[in-house]
Design a protein around this motif. Structure first.
Motif, PDB file in Angstrom:
ATOM      1  N   SER A   1       0.806  -1.226   0.000  1.00 62.87           N
ATOM      2  CA  SER A   1       0.000   0.000   0.000  1.00 62.87           C
ATOM      3  C   SER A   1       0.837   1.272   0.000  1.00 62.87           C
ATOM      4  N   ARG A   2       2.112   1.181   0.382  1.00 59.42           N
ATOM      5  CA  ARG A   2       2.970   2.371   0.404  1.00 59.42           C
ATOM      6  C   ARG A   2       3.711   2.576  -0.918  1.00 59.42           C
ATOM      7  N   HIS A   3       3.462   1.722  -1.870  1.00 54.70           N
ATOM      8  CA  HIS A   3       4.178   1.786  -3.143  1.00 54.70           C
ATOM      9  C   HIS A   3       3.159   1.903  -4.274  1.00 54.70           C
ATOM     10  N   ASP A   4       2.598   3.116  -4.437  1.00 56.98           N
ATOM     11  CA  ASP A   4       1.561   3.287  -5.449  1.00 56.98           C
ATOM     12  C   ASP A   4       2.176   3.316  -6.848  1.00 56.98           C
ATOM     13  N   LEU A   5       1.442   2.717  -7.776  1.00 59.83           N
ATOM     14  CA  LEU A   5       1.886   2.598  -9.164  1.00 59.83           C
ATOM     15  C   LEU A   5       1.327   3.703 -10.042  1.00 59.83           C
ATOM     16  N   ALA A   6       0.141   4.179  -9.675  1.00 56.01           N
ATOM     17  CA  ALA A   6      -0.528   5.225 -10.456  1.00 56.01           C
ATOM     18  C   ALA A   6      -1.729   5.713  -9.666  1.00 56.01           C
ATOM     19  N   HIS A   7      -2.357   6.772 -10.149  1.00 58.90           N
ATOM     20  CA  HIS A   7      -3.606   7.248  -9.555  1.00 58.90           C
ATOM     21  C   HIS A   7      -4.716   6.992 -10.570  1.00 58.90           C
ATOM     22  N   ILE A   8      -5.848   6.558 -10.077  1.00 57.83           N
ATOM     23  CA  ILE A   8      -6.936   6.177 -10.980  1.00 57.83           C
ATOM     24  C   ILE A   8      -7.395   7.346 -11.852  1.00 57.83           C
ATOM     25  N   ASP A   9      -7.241   8.573 -11.358  1.00 60.95           N
ATOM     26  CA  ASP A   9      -7.619   9.740 -12.165  1.00 60.95           C
ATOM     27  C   ASP A   9      -6.726   9.892 -13.397  1.00 60.95           C
ATOM     28  N   ASP A  10      -5.518   9.342 -13.311  1.00 62.48           N
ATOM     29  CA  ASP A  10      -4.570   9.450 -14.424  1.00 62.48           C
ATOM     30  C   ASP A  10      -4.582   8.226 -15.325  1.00 62.48           C
ATOM     31  N   VAL A  11      -5.480   7.292 -15.038  1.00 64.09           N
ATOM     32  CA  VAL A  11      -5.584   6.053 -15.819  1.00 64.09           C
ATOM     33  C   VAL A  11      -6.904   6.088 -16.583  1.00 64.09           C
TER      34      VAL A  11
ATOM     35  N   LYS B   1     -12.650   9.692  -0.968  1.00 68.16           N
ATOM     36  CA  LYS B   1     -13.544   8.779  -1.670  1.00 68.16           C
ATOM     37  C   LYS B   1     -13.289   8.870  -3.168  1.00 68.16           C
ATOM     38  N   LEU B   2     -13.504   7.747  -3.829  1.00 72.14           N
ATOM     39  CA  LEU B   2     -13.401   7.732  -5.276  1.00 72.14           C
ATOM     40  C   LEU B   2     -14.601   8.455  -5.879  1.00 72.14           C
ATOM     41  N   GLU B   3     -14.366   9.185  -6.965  1.00 72.75           N
ATOM     42  CA  GLU B   3     -15.449   9.910  -7.623  1.00 72.75           C
ATOM     43  C   GLU B   3     -16.199   8.979  -8.571  1.00 72.75           C
ATOM     44  N   ASN B   4     -17.338   9.451  -9.072  1.00 70.87           N
ATOM     45  CA  ASN B   4     -18.186   8.625  -9.939  1.00 70.87           C
ATOM     46  C   ASN B   4     -17.472   8.151 -11.196  1.00 70.87           C
ATOM     47  N   ASP B   5     -16.573   8.993 -11.723  1.00 75.37           N
ATOM     48  CA  ASP B   5     -15.827   8.597 -12.917  1.00 75.37           C
ATOM     49  C   ASP B   5     -14.952   7.374 -12.625  1.00 75.37           C
ATOM     50  N   SER B   6     -14.375   7.327 -11.425  1.00 73.92           N
ATOM     51  CA  SER B   6     -13.557   6.180 -11.028  1.00 73.92           C
ATOM     52  C   SER B   6     -14.412   4.927 -10.863  1.00 73.92           C
ATOM     53  N   ILE B   7     -15.611   5.099 -10.330  1.00 78.80           N
ATOM     54  CA  ILE B   7     -16.513   3.954 -10.166  1.00 78.80           C
ATOM     55  C   ILE B   7     -16.895   3.391 -11.528  1.00 78.80           C
ATOM     56  N   SER B   8     -17.089   4.270 -12.502  1.00 80.27           N
ATOM     57  CA  SER B   8     -17.395   3.805 -13.859  1.00 80.27           C
ATOM     58  C   SER B   8     -16.240   2.991 -14.434  1.00 80.27           C
ATOM     59  N   LYS B   9     -15.009   3.394 -14.131  1.00 80.20           N
ATOM     60  CA  LYS B   9     -13.842   2.630 -14.586  1.00 80.20           C
ATOM     61  C   LYS B   9     -13.815   1.241 -13.947  1.00 80.20           C
ATOM     62  N   ILE B  10     -14.182   1.169 -12.680  1.00 85.43           N
ATOM     63  CA  ILE B  10     -14.255  -0.128 -12.001  1.00 85.43           C
ATOM     64  C   ILE B  10     -15.315  -1.007 -12.641  1.00 85.43           C
ATOM     65  N   GLU B  11     -16.467  -0.419 -12.935  1.00 85.68           N
ATOM     66  CA  GLU B  11     -17.557  -1.202 -13.528  1.00 85.68           C
ATOM     67  C   GLU B  11     -17.157  -1.812 -14.871  1.00 85.68           C
ATOM     68  N   LYS B  12     -16.267  -1.166 -15.591  1.00 85.51           N
ATOM     69  CA  LYS B  12     -15.846  -1.671 -16.906  1.00 85.51           C
ATOM     70  C   LYS B  12     -15.041  -2.958 -16.818  1.00 85.51           C
ATOM     71  N   VAL B  13     -14.408  -3.231 -15.673  1.00 84.78           N
ATOM     72  CA  VAL B  13     -13.570  -4.438 -15.567  1.00 84.78           C
ATOM     73  C   VAL B  13     -14.263  -5.570 -14.820  1.00 84.78           C
ATOM     74  N   LEU B  14     -15.507  -5.386 -14.424  1.00 87.19           N
ATOM     75  CA  LEU B  14     -16.211  -6.411 -13.652  1.00 87.19           C
ATOM     76  C   LEU B  14     -16.446  -7.691 -14.457  1.00 87.19           C
ATOM     77  N   TYR B  15     -16.532  -7.560 -15.768  1.00 86.51           N
ATOM     78  CA  TYR B  15     -16.975  -8.686 -16.602  1.00 86.51           C
ATOM     79  C   TYR B  15     -16.057  -9.899 -16.521  1.00 86.51           C
ATOM     80  N   GLY B  16     -14.748  -9.692 -16.328  1.00 84.46           N
ATOM     81  CA  GLY B  16     -13.812 -10.813 -16.356  1.00 84.46           C
ATOM     82  C   GLY B  16     -13.380 -11.309 -14.996  1.00 84.46           C
ATOM     83  N   LEU B  17     -13.844 -10.658 -13.927  1.00 81.11           N
ATOM     84  CA  LEU B  17     -13.371 -10.994 -12.584  1.00 81.11           C
ATOM     85  C   LEU B  17     -13.788 -12.394 -12.151  1.00 81.11           C
ATOM     86  N   GLU B  18     -12.883 -13.063 -11.456  1.00 84.96           N
ATOM     87  CA  GLU B  18     -13.218 -14.299 -10.752  1.00 84.96           C
ATOM     88  C   GLU B  18     -13.379 -14.037  -9.265  1.00 84.96           C
TER      89      GLU B  18
END
Length: 425
Positions: A50-60, A185-202
């Protein structure tokens, strides 16, 4: 490829490479399966990094593109090349393994092999091999695992917490003269990004804050059950309140759903540590079981506050029909002054020996339908000196007294061993 000894049949690459001269395997499946998103929007390899962030979701722009991109691939390749020991994001797990303790990587291995005890792990990724070979061919893969926290919105102010993880702590941190962290808190745009990857999750793991205190988690769950109902879902909750709307969505689950309850005591000890009312929490747990017919896993966060109280937790819940597992796996050392290693060696060892006998007796005489007990990390604890200036008996009781005044009653009146230790010279 020849099947490695002790591996899951058909899964090639979980733990196939040892570091030279050690018994430590260099490969961790976490970066090959998914990632974690924190409430501050930071993307990390896993909860231990958790102390080694790779990116921020706003920039992805797209989480799946990032998952398949060069930033994460760098760490995958380093693991393949046997560089696990020198990788900064993996330093905590590597250190734990060098002292023969269970880090996240070893936890994932155990959870892969035993679905019965899979309380909130990644589980067995069935498409691991398929994705491995797709990656070797330069093809994009879906995320198979996602862990996220939408916010630090919470309905509790647990004694071992702070305002970084619960916004309810903001006034307490200010009162106690500590650093006050903002609500995140994550903003609505970030939640939309999460929703896009739900389809393949196990596997999807939802944490907080308190997941049911942030209703946007219900939006994501509803979307998941509409497009990917077989996904395993783990929700880490304090179980204080589940709204009718949330219960309706939880009842939609047709695959594996595990809503675990964070329970650190019973009666007034629970009230003191977790800040909410024990009877209300138990009522919610019963209602959840009645509505969904799904049993609950109890996760106990073990600290100096409840180290002498575990038998009472066990005795209260072990035969309840709504409980599947009671996990004593989480022995915390944060903040340092609640570390059980602060106890004198004689008292510490006597209590550990008591629990070894207790859990052995329960396992040897387990009744049909009673809860499974997970306790290995606790029972393997060895007394050791603590070299942290924030860890002392004096500081522990100073902080306990602050919380006593805030809660309005003395925890030591409900745990006599703490009172005896406090009054001893």
């Amino acid at each position: 490829m020849k099947q490695p000894v002790g591996q899951i049949k058909g899964q090639l690459e979980y733990y196939t490479r040892k570091l030279p001269g050690t018994d430590i395997y260099s490969l961790c499946k976490a970066p090959f399966a998914g990632l974690e998103i924190g409430p501050d929007g930071k993307i990390v390899l896993c909860c231990m990094a958790s102390r080694h962030d790779l990116a921020h979701i706003d920039d992805v722009n797209d989480i799946e593109e990032f998952y398949n991109g060069p930033v994460m691939e760098k760490y995958r390749q380093e693991l393949e090349d046997g560089k696990y020991a020198s990788m900064k994001p993996c330093s905590r797990c590597y250190h734990l393994e060098t002292i023969h303790k269970r880090g996240f990587k070893k936890t994932l291995e155990g959870f892969s092999k035993s679905a019965k005890f899979n309380t909130n792990g990644m589980g067995n990724i069935t498409k691991f091999d398929e994705d491995w070979y797709a990656r070797k061919k330069g093809k994009n893969r879906p995320l198979r695992y996602l862990e996220y926290t939408l916010s630090n919105i919470c309905n509790a102010s647990c004694a071992t917490c702070n305002s970084m993880f619960s916004h309810k702590w903001q006034s307490i941190d200010k009162k106690f003269g500590r650093e006050v962290f903002p609500m995140v808190k994550l903003e609505n745009d970030s939640i939309s990004k999460i929703e896009k990857v739900l389809y393949g999750l196990e596997t999807l793991t939802i944490k907080g804050g308190e997941p049911f205190a942030d209703i946007r988690n219900i939006r994501i769950l509803k979307k998941l059950y509409e497009i990917n109902p077989s996904c395993r879902v783990f929700i880490v909750s304090n179980f204080y309140t589940i709204t009718p709307e949330a219960m309706k969505i939880l009842k939609m689950a047709t695959g594996h759903l595990d809503v675990s309850a964070s329970i650190d005591g019973v009666g007034k000890v629970y009230d003191w540590i977790r800040s909410n009312h024990f009877e209300h929490t138990v009522k919610t747990m019963k209602k959840y079981y009645e509505e969904t017919r799904r049993k609950i896993t109890i996760n106990v966060c073990i600290s100096l506050y409840n180290f002498f109280h575990l038998e009472k937790i066990l005795n209260y819940f072990k035969d309840k029909e709504y409980i599947r597992t009671i996990s004593f796996m989480n022995v915390t050392a944060r903040p340092p002054y609640v570390d059980i290693q602060l106890l004198p060696k004689k008292i510490f060892n006597a209590q550990i020996e008591k629990y070894i006998t207790l859990f052995e007796n329960i396992n040897n005489n387990k009744k049909k339908g009673s809860a499974w007990i997970l306790s290995e990390p606790l029972l393997k604890q060895k007394h050791r000196p603590i070299l942290d200036e924030m860890a002392s008996k004096e500081l522990f009781f100073e902080e306990l007294d602050k919380m006593n005044k805030h809660r309005g009653f003395d925890l030591c009146n409900h745990i006599t061993e703490l009172k005896e230790w406090r009054d001893s010279k």
